[in-house]
Write a protein that holds these residues in place. Structure first.
Motif, PDB file in Angstrom:
ATOM      1  N   UNK A   1       0.664  15.928 -12.557  1.00  0.00           N
ATOM      2  CA  UNK A   1      -0.059  15.344 -11.428  1.00  0.00           C
ATOM      3  C   UNK A   1      -0.204  13.842 -11.648  1.00  0.00           C
ATOM      4  N   UNK A   2       0.075  13.099 -10.608  1.00  0.00           N
ATOM      5  CA  UNK A   2       0.004  11.644 -10.655  1.00  0.00           C
ATOM      6  C   UNK A   2      -0.992  11.204  -9.587  1.00  0.00           C
ATOM      7  N   UNK A   3      -1.955  10.398 -10.001  1.00  0.00           N
ATOM      8  CA  UNK A   3      -2.943   9.864  -9.067  1.00  0.00           C
ATOM      9  C   UNK A   3      -2.924   8.348  -9.180  1.00  0.00           C
ATOM     10  N   UNK A   4      -2.884   7.683  -8.033  1.00  0.00           N
ATOM     11  CA  UNK A   4      -2.841   6.222  -8.020  1.00  0.00           C
ATOM     12  C   UNK A   4      -3.963   5.687  -7.143  1.00  0.00           C
ATOM     13  N   UNK A   5      -4.700   4.729  -7.697  1.00  0.00           N
ATOM     14  CA  UNK A   5      -5.738   4.010  -6.971  1.00  0.00           C
ATOM     15  C   UNK A   5      -5.393   2.534  -6.992  1.00  0.00           C
ATOM     16  N   UNK A   6      -5.626   1.864  -5.887  1.00  0.00           N
ATOM     17  CA  UNK A   6      -5.436   0.412  -5.810  1.00  0.00           C
ATOM     18  C   UNK A   6      -6.780  -0.210  -5.489  1.00  0.00           C
ATOM     19  N   UNK A   7      -7.226  -1.121  -6.364  1.00  0.00           N
ATOM     20  CA  UNK A   7      -8.490  -1.801  -6.100  1.00  0.00           C
ATOM     21  C   UNK A   7      -8.616  -3.067  -6.928  1.00  0.00           C
ATOM     22  N   UNK A   8      -9.202  -4.061  -6.316  1.00  0.00           N
ATOM     23  CA  UNK A   8      -9.520  -5.323  -6.998  1.00  0.00           C
ATOM     24  C   UNK A   8      -8.325  -5.934  -7.727  1.00  0.00           C
ATOM     25  N   UNK A   9      -7.156  -5.914  -7.103  1.00  0.00           N
ATOM     26  CA  UNK A   9      -5.983  -6.531  -7.702  1.00  0.00           C
ATOM     27  C   UNK A   9      -5.343  -5.730  -8.814  1.00  0.00           C
ATOM     28  N   UNK A  10      -5.776  -4.475  -8.953  1.00  0.00           N
ATOM     29  CA  UNK A  10      -5.218  -3.599  -9.983  1.00  0.00           C
ATOM     30  C   UNK A  10      -4.678  -2.327  -9.370  1.00  0.00           C
ATOM     31  N   UNK A  11      -3.697  -1.759 -10.042  1.00  0.00           N
ATOM     32  CA  UNK A  11      -3.229  -0.420  -9.710  1.00  0.00           C
ATOM     33  C   UNK A  11      -3.587   0.442 -10.912  1.00  0.00           C
TER      34      UNK A  11
ATOM     35  N   UNK B   1       8.820  10.334  -7.665  1.00  0.00           N
ATOM     36  CA  UNK B   1       7.797   9.424  -8.170  1.00  0.00           C
ATOM     37  C   UNK B   1       8.102   7.995  -7.708  1.00  0.00           C
ATOM     38  N   UNK B   2       9.366   7.595  -7.799  1.00  0.00           N
ATOM     39  CA  UNK B   2       9.754   6.249  -7.375  1.00  0.00           C
ATOM     40  C   UNK B   2       9.477   6.052  -5.889  1.00  0.00           C
ATOM     41  N   UNK B   3       9.842   7.020  -5.052  1.00  0.00           N
ATOM     42  CA  UNK B   3       9.599   6.916  -3.610  1.00  0.00           C
ATOM     43  C   UNK B   3       8.097   6.858  -3.309  1.00  0.00           C
ATOM     44  N   UNK B   4       7.324   7.678  -4.037  1.00  0.00           N
ATOM     45  CA  UNK B   4       5.868   7.698  -3.902  1.00  0.00           C
ATOM     46  C   UNK B   4       5.290   6.314  -4.213  1.00  0.00           C
ATOM     47  N   UNK B   5       5.734   5.721  -5.298  1.00  0.00           N
ATOM     48  CA  UNK B   5       5.251   4.400  -5.702  1.00  0.00           C
ATOM     49  C   UNK B   5       5.709   3.320  -4.730  1.00  0.00           C
ATOM     50  N   UNK B   6       6.951   3.388  -4.275  1.00  0.00           N
ATOM     51  CA  UNK B   6       7.448   2.421  -3.285  1.00  0.00           C
ATOM     52  C   UNK B   6       6.600   2.454  -2.013  1.00  0.00           C
TER      53      UNK B   6
END
Length: 135
Positions: free
Chosen positions: A66-76, A20-25
Motif C-alpha cells: 500500500x502506498x499513501x501520498x500526502x502533499x503539504x507545505x512544500x513537501x511530499x 506506481x509511476x502513473x499514480x505519481x505522475x
C-alpha cells in the motif's frame, strides 16, 4: 497543496511499478508539483516499493503493498506498507563501507536517505515514511 492522502494498493509484483509511476505522475500533475523533482521522488518511492515486494512480502503476489501520498507545505510525504514480517532497520549495513562497496545489492535505503528530507521506519520495519522537499 492538497491535504487528502492519495492511496494506491498494488500486488507484490515489480510489474506494478508502472502503475506506481502513473499514480505519481497524476499526483504531480494534479498538485502542480515541479517536474524537476519527479525523478528524485520516483526513485525514492520505487526503491521503497521494491524493498516491500522483495524483502517484505518475499515476492508473494497474494500480498499487497500500500502506498499513501500526502502533499503539504512544500513537501511530499510517502508511506509504503507491506504485509511482511518487518526488519530491524538499525542492522542495515553501510553500502559505502569498504567491505560492501562492490556488492550489487543493499543500496536502496542509502539512496532513499540521500534524496529525502526525512525517512522513518515504523511497525517493525513494515512501513517506511519518506518526506521530500518539492519546492
Amino acid at each position: 497543496m492538497d491535504k487528502d492522502p492519495k492511496i494506491l494498493a498494488i500486488k507484490s509484483d515489480k510489474k506494478e511499478l508502472e502503475r506506481v509511476e502513473k499514480f505519481l505522475l497524476q499526483i504531480f500533475e494534479n498538485e502542480k508539483l515541479p517536474k524537476a523533482c519527479f525523478n528524485k521522488v520516483y526513485l525514492c518511492i520505487s526503491e521503497a516499493v521494491i524493498n516491500s515486494i522483495e524483502h517484505g512480502n518475499k515476492n508473494d503476489k497474494d500480498k499487497q503493498v500500500d502506498i499513501q501520498i500526502n502533499c503539504m507545505n512544500g513537501n511530499i510525504i510517502i508511506e509504503v506498507h507491506d504485509e511482511g514480517d518487518g526488519f530491524d532497520f538499525e542492522l542495515i549495513e553501510d553500502p559505502t563501507s569498504k567491505s560492501n562497496i562492490k556488492k550489487e545489492y543493499g543500496r536502496g535505503i542509502h539512496i532513499m536517505k540521500s534524496l529525502c528530507s526525512e525517512i522513518e521506519f515504523r511497525n517493525q520495519g513494515k512501513c517506511v515514511e519518506i518526506k521530500i522537499d518539492v519546492t
